[in-house]
Design a protein around this motif. Structure first.
Motif, PDB file in Angstrom:
ATOM      1  N   ASN A  40       0.815  -1.210   0.000  1.00 23.90           N
ATOM      2  CA  ASN A  40       0.000   0.000   0.000  1.00 23.90           C
ATOM      3  C   ASN A  40       0.852   1.265   0.000  1.00 23.90           C
ATOM      4  O   ASN A  40       0.415   2.316  -0.474  1.00 23.90           O
ATOM      5  N   LEU A  41       2.063   1.177   0.522  1.00 22.03           N
ATOM      6  CA  LEU A  41       2.979   2.314   0.483  1.00 22.03           C
ATOM      7  C   LEU A  41       3.182   2.787  -0.952  1.00 22.03           C
ATOM      8  O   LEU A  41       3.068   3.981  -1.257  1.00 22.03           O
ATOM      9  N   TYR A  42       3.473   1.849  -1.848  1.00 24.86           N
ATOM     10  CA  TYR A  42       3.736   2.209  -3.242  1.00 24.86           C
ATOM     11  C   TYR A  42       2.442   2.472  -4.009  1.00 24.86           C
ATOM     12  O   TYR A  42       2.395   3.332  -4.891  1.00 24.86           O
ATOM     13  N   LYS A  43       1.390   1.737  -3.663  1.00 23.12           N
ATOM     14  CA  LYS A  43       0.109   1.912  -4.350  1.00 23.12           C
ATOM     15  C   LYS A  43      -0.462   3.307  -4.097  1.00 23.12           C
ATOM     16  O   LYS A  43      -1.086   3.893  -4.993  1.00 23.12           O
ATOM     17  N   ASN A  44      -0.251   3.842  -2.890  1.00 27.15           N
ATOM     18  CA  ASN A  44      -0.763   5.178  -2.575  1.00 27.15           C
ATOM     19  C   ASN A  44      -0.354   6.207  -3.627  1.00 27.15           C
ATOM     20  O   ASN A  44      -1.183   6.898  -4.211  1.00 27.15           O
ATOM     21  N   THR A  45       0.950   6.312  -3.855  1.00 22.46           N
ATOM     22  CA  THR A  45       1.457   7.316  -4.792  1.00 22.46           C
ATOM     23  C   THR A  45       1.142   6.935  -6.235  1.00 22.46           C
ATOM     24  O   THR A  45       0.747   7.791  -7.042  1.00 22.46           O
ATOM     25  N   ALA A  46       1.279   5.665  -6.568  1.00 24.24           N
ATOM     26  CA  ALA A  46       1.044   5.229  -7.958  1.00 24.24           C
ATOM     27  C   ALA A  46      -0.382   5.540  -8.396  1.00 24.24           C
ATOM     28  O   ALA A  46      -0.611   6.014  -9.528  1.00 24.24           O
ATOM     29  N   GLU A  47      -1.357   5.317  -7.517  1.00 26.65           N
ATOM     30  CA  GLU A  47      -2.751   5.512  -7.916  1.00 26.65           C
ATOM     31  C   GLU A  47      -3.151   6.988  -7.883  1.00 26.65           C
ATOM     32  O   GLU A  47      -4.046   7.392  -8.634  1.00 26.65           O
ATOM     33  N   ILE A  48      -2.504   7.790  -7.043  1.00 25.21           N
ATOM     34  CA  ILE A  48      -2.686   9.240  -7.153  1.00 25.21           C
ATOM     35  C   ILE A  48      -2.227   9.696  -8.536  1.00 25.21           C
ATOM     36  O   ILE A  48      -2.873  10.517  -9.195  1.00 25.21           O
ATOM     37  N   ARG A  49      -1.129   9.137  -9.009  1.00 25.80           N
ATOM     38  CA  ARG A  49      -0.545   9.568 -10.279  1.00 25.80           C
ATOM     39  C   ARG A  49      -1.271   9.013 -11.499  1.00 25.80           C
ATOM     40  O   ARG A  49      -0.918   9.355 -12.636  1.00 25.80           O
ATOM     41  N   LYS A 257      -8.667  11.741  11.798  1.00 19.20           N
ATOM     42  CA  LYS A 257      -7.655  11.321  10.815  1.00 19.20           C
ATOM     43  C   LYS A 257      -7.585   9.794  10.743  1.00 19.20           C
ATOM     44  O   LYS A 257      -7.599   9.116  11.769  1.00 19.20           O
ATOM     45  N   GLY A 258      -7.492   9.308   9.503  1.00 18.87           N
ATOM     46  CA  GLY A 258      -7.426   7.867   9.303  1.00 18.87           C
ATOM     47  C   GLY A 258      -8.707   7.297   8.714  1.00 18.87           C
ATOM     48  O   GLY A 258      -8.887   6.086   8.643  1.00 18.87           O
ATOM     49  N   VAL A 259      -9.594   8.179   8.269  1.00 20.03           N
ATOM     50  CA  VAL A 259     -10.843   7.732   7.651  1.00 20.03           C
ATOM     51  C   VAL A 259     -10.530   7.081   6.299  1.00 20.03           C
ATOM     52  O   VAL A 259      -9.814   7.651   5.481  1.00 20.03           O
ATOM     53  N   ALA A 260     -11.082   5.891   6.079  1.00 14.12           N
ATOM     54  CA  ALA A 260     -10.768   5.162   4.849  1.00 14.12           C
ATOM     55  C   ALA A 260     -12.009   4.590   4.182  1.00 14.12           C
ATOM     56  O   ALA A 260     -11.901   3.792   3.250  1.00 14.12           O
ATOM     57  N   ASN A 261     -13.203   5.004   4.656  1.00 15.49           N
ATOM     58  CA  ASN A 261     -14.434   4.512   4.046  1.00 15.49           C
ATOM     59  C   ASN A 261     -15.593   5.446   4.369  1.00 15.49           C
ATOM     60  O   ASN A 261     -15.494   6.300   5.256  1.00 15.49           O
ATOM     61  N   GLU A 262     -16.686   5.271   3.649  1.00 13.97           N
ATOM     62  CA  GLU A 262     -17.840   6.138   3.809  1.00 13.97           C
ATOM     63  C   GLU A 262     -18.537   5.957   5.149  1.00 13.97           C
ATOM     64  O   GLU A 262     -19.132   6.901   5.682  1.00 13.97           O
ATOM     65  N   ASN A 280      -4.418   6.431   5.108  1.00 15.91           N
ATOM     66  CA  ASN A 280      -4.132   5.066   5.567  1.00 15.91           C
ATOM     67  C   ASN A 280      -2.776   5.032   6.284  1.00 15.91           C
ATOM     68  O   ASN A 280      -2.054   4.045   6.220  1.00 15.91           O
ATOM     69  N   HIS A 281      -2.463   6.137   6.970  1.00 21.68           N
ATOM     70  CA  HIS A 281      -1.255   6.223   7.790  1.00 21.68           C
ATOM     71  C   HIS A 281       0.006   6.052   6.951  1.00 21.68           C
ATOM     72  O   HIS A 281       0.995   5.461   7.372  1.00 21.68           O
ATOM     73  N   GLY A 282      -0.058   6.574   5.722  1.00 21.98           N
ATOM     74  CA  GLY A 282       1.106   6.471   4.852  1.00 21.98           C
ATOM     75  C   GLY A 282       1.454   5.057   4.444  1.00 21.98           C
ATOM     76  O   GLY A 282       2.616   4.750   4.145  1.00 21.98           O
ATOM     77  N   GLY A 283       0.444   4.168   4.412  1.00 24.20           N
ATOM     78  CA  GLY A 283       0.710   2.775   4.062  1.00 24.20           C
ATOM     79  C   GLY A 283       1.408   2.004   5.163  1.00 24.20           C
ATOM     80  O   GLY A 283       2.019   0.963   4.891  1.00 24.20           O
ATOM     81  N   ARG A 284       1.299   2.478   6.405  1.00 25.25           N
ATOM     82  CA  ARG A 284       2.051   1.868   7.510  1.00 25.25           C
ATOM     83  C   ARG A 284       1.196   0.994   8.417  1.00 25.25           C
ATOM     84  O   ARG A 284       1.673   0.494   9.427  1.00 25.25           O
ATOM     85  N   GLN A 285      -0.105   0.823   8.085  1.00 24.19           N
ATOM     86  CA  GLN A 285      -0.979   0.072   8.971  1.00 24.19           C
ATOM     87  C   GLN A 285      -1.588  -1.167   8.327  1.00 24.19           C
ATOM     88  O   GLN A 285      -1.495  -2.255   8.854  1.00 24.19           O
ATOM     89  N   LEU A 286      -2.251  -0.984   7.172  1.00 27.49           N
ATOM     90  CA  LEU A 286      -2.943  -2.098   6.524  1.00 27.49           C
ATOM     91  C   LEU A 286      -2.465  -2.229   5.084  1.00 27.49           C
ATOM     92  O   LEU A 286      -2.858  -1.453   4.215  1.00 27.49           O
ATOM     93  N   ASP A 287      -1.639  -3.217   4.841  1.00 28.57           N
ATOM     94  CA  ASP A 287      -1.081  -3.407   3.505  1.00 28.57           C
ATOM     95  C   ASP A 287      -2.135  -3.892   2.525  1.00 28.57           C
ATOM     96  O   ASP A 287      -2.006  -3.717   1.318  1.00 28.57           O
ATOM     97  N   ALA A 288      -3.199  -4.511   3.038  1.00 32.96           N
ATOM     98  CA  ALA A 288      -4.226  -5.096   2.173  1.00 32.96           C
ATOM     99  C   ALA A 288      -5.371  -4.129   1.878  1.00 32.96           C
ATOM    100  O   ALA A 288      -6.348  -4.515   1.243  1.00 32.96           O
ATOM    101  N   GLY A 289      -5.253  -2.873   2.315  1.00 31.84           N
ATOM    102  CA  GLY A 289      -6.326  -1.910   2.114  1.00 31.84           C
ATOM    103  C   GLY A 289      -6.225  -1.174   0.786  1.00 31.84           C
ATOM    104  O   GLY A 289      -5.328  -1.402  -0.022  1.00 31.84           O
ATOM    105  N   GLU A 290      -7.171  -0.242   0.573  1.00 30.54           N
ATOM    106  CA  GLU A 290      -7.161   0.599  -0.617  1.00 30.54           C
ATOM    107  C   GLU A 290      -6.105   1.692  -0.479  1.00 30.54           C
ATOM    108  O   GLU A 290      -5.725   2.083   0.629  1.00 30.54           O
TER     109      GLU A 290
END
Length: 383
Positions: A40-49, A257-262, A280-290
């Motif tokens: 999720n660390l890498y997915k965060n930035t990749a999907e923003i881009r 802070k940390g809201v990840a769903n509706e 998602n805490h900068g990808g530092r908490q749940l690797d399997a999340g969005e």
């Protein structure tokens, strides 16, 4: 304000590479890493881009203004400095450096409960204009004392953290025996000896410690003892029953802070909160999340008229800020980008990083003929 930055390091990636060379490996890996396999660390930035904006070159355009109103204050840019734990471990005195830079540039600085500078010091440096992020304590008396300190120091915005029901599983930190102060294994000692600037600055400013929690904790905890103390001191999962008394007690603005769903966004509205930070805490908490950009888009579309919707996690540059704003965020925060700047350039790092981001964002606004921050969604290319 005229912007000045070091032309040797014109991008956040340049700062990251410089930071990697200047600080011990255990400190860099704490800063740079996510949890588990870093998915999720890498997915965060990749999907923003993946977000694209439409350029306009022949349209009438007078000027672009990035000033942003948030909670009654007009900031000079639509981004702020996110809360980061153990900042002084990564670069000595870094919370103070960043707080000063944020105040100078008129952007918000959020102080973490588990960083290395006190509520009172940061409040003085920012004339009470900083925000404070609370890890919810297990004991109400500790919660009340921390909030009292914030109120007495002049903080107006309180951020409560909801995405740490358990601490993330971070293999690098486990291997490095990370503690406060850092556990000096032979491996870590050799790393420190190889980074003389970091070592000298640490000698100058003293070993980093949890300054906010110092009045409440035993001294010289190793990693195992620190983990036990944190588990005992903080109650983990946040819920409505814990938020309600904070809402009643805190007279300023209250942000979740940390809201990840509706579902959690709607609960925040029902509880009378003033804002949420999709994170998602900068990808530092749940690797399997969005990644953050996906729930941000849905939440902003559904709830932006009811609550201030902000975002962090994965944003690394001015164009990333623009993409996030176009996707529905009203304000953004970054943590790693600013810490790379301070670790790379020391006392000049905060000012330098903010100047880069302002310059990049201004350039994007001019390219797409965006006059005001709130106009960004009009320039989004929908797919």
């Amino acid at each position: 304000m005229k912007l000045h930055y070091n032309y040797k390091y014109p991008s956040i990636e340049d700062l990251r590479e410089k930071a990697k060379k200047r600080i011990p490996k255990f400190a860099f890996e704490y800063l740079d890493g996510g949890c588990n396999e870093d998915v999720n660390l890498y997915k965060n930035t990749a999907e923003i881009r993946d977000v694209e904006l439409l350029p306009e070159y022949l349209s009438k355009h007078v000027k672009s203004d990035m000033k942003t109103e948030l909670f009654g204050h007009v900031y000079d840019a639509p981004f702020g400095i996110a809360p980061v734990g153990l900042q002084g471990l990564m670069w000595p005195n870094s919370p103070e450096i960043l707080a000063k830079a944020a105040f100078k540039h008129n952007i918000p600085f959020i102080l973490s409960t588990v960083t290395t500078s006190s509520i009172e010091t940061i409040g003085e440096l920012t004339e009470g204009k900083a925000w404070f992020q609370l890890y919810h304590p297990a004991e109400n008396s500790l919660r009340d004392d921390i909030l009292k300190r914030c109120e007495q120091t002049g903080y107006d915005t309180l951020v409560i953290l909801c995405d740490v029901p358990t601490f993330g599983y971070r293999p690098r930190d486990i291997r490095n025996g990370l503690a406060m102060p850092p556990k000096m294994t032979m491996k870590n000692i050799l790393q420190v000896l190889g980074k003389p600037s970091w070592a000298l600055q640490t000698l100058k400013h003293g070993q980093p410690s949890f300054e906010i929690l110092k009045p409440y904790m035993p001294k010289n905890l190793d990693l195992k003892q620190l983990g036990k103390f944190m588990d005992q001191t903080f109650s983990g999962r946040l819920n409505e029953e814990k938020i309600k008394p904070i809402r009643d007690m805190w007279k300023g603005k209250l942000v979740l802070k940390g809201v990840a769903n509706e579902i959690d966004a709607e609960k925040a509205i029902q509880l009378g909160l003033d804002g949420i930070i999709v994170s998602n805490h900068g990808g530092r908490q749940l690797d399997a999340g969005e990644s953050t950009i996906k729930p941000l888009t849905r939440i902003a579309e559904k709830y932006s008229n009811d609550i201030k919707v902000m975002m962090d996690s994965g944003i690394r540059s001015g164009p990333d800020v623009a993409r996030s704003l176009a996707s529905g965020a009203e304000f953004t925060f970054m943590g790693r980008s600013f810490m790379y700047g301070v670790a790379a350039l020391g006392s000049q790092g905060g000012d330098h990083t903010i100047s880069i981001l302002k310059t990049q964002l201004q350039q994007v606004m001019e390219q797409i003929c965006c006059e005001k921050i709130e106009d960004f969604p009009e320039h989004l290319i929908t797919k």
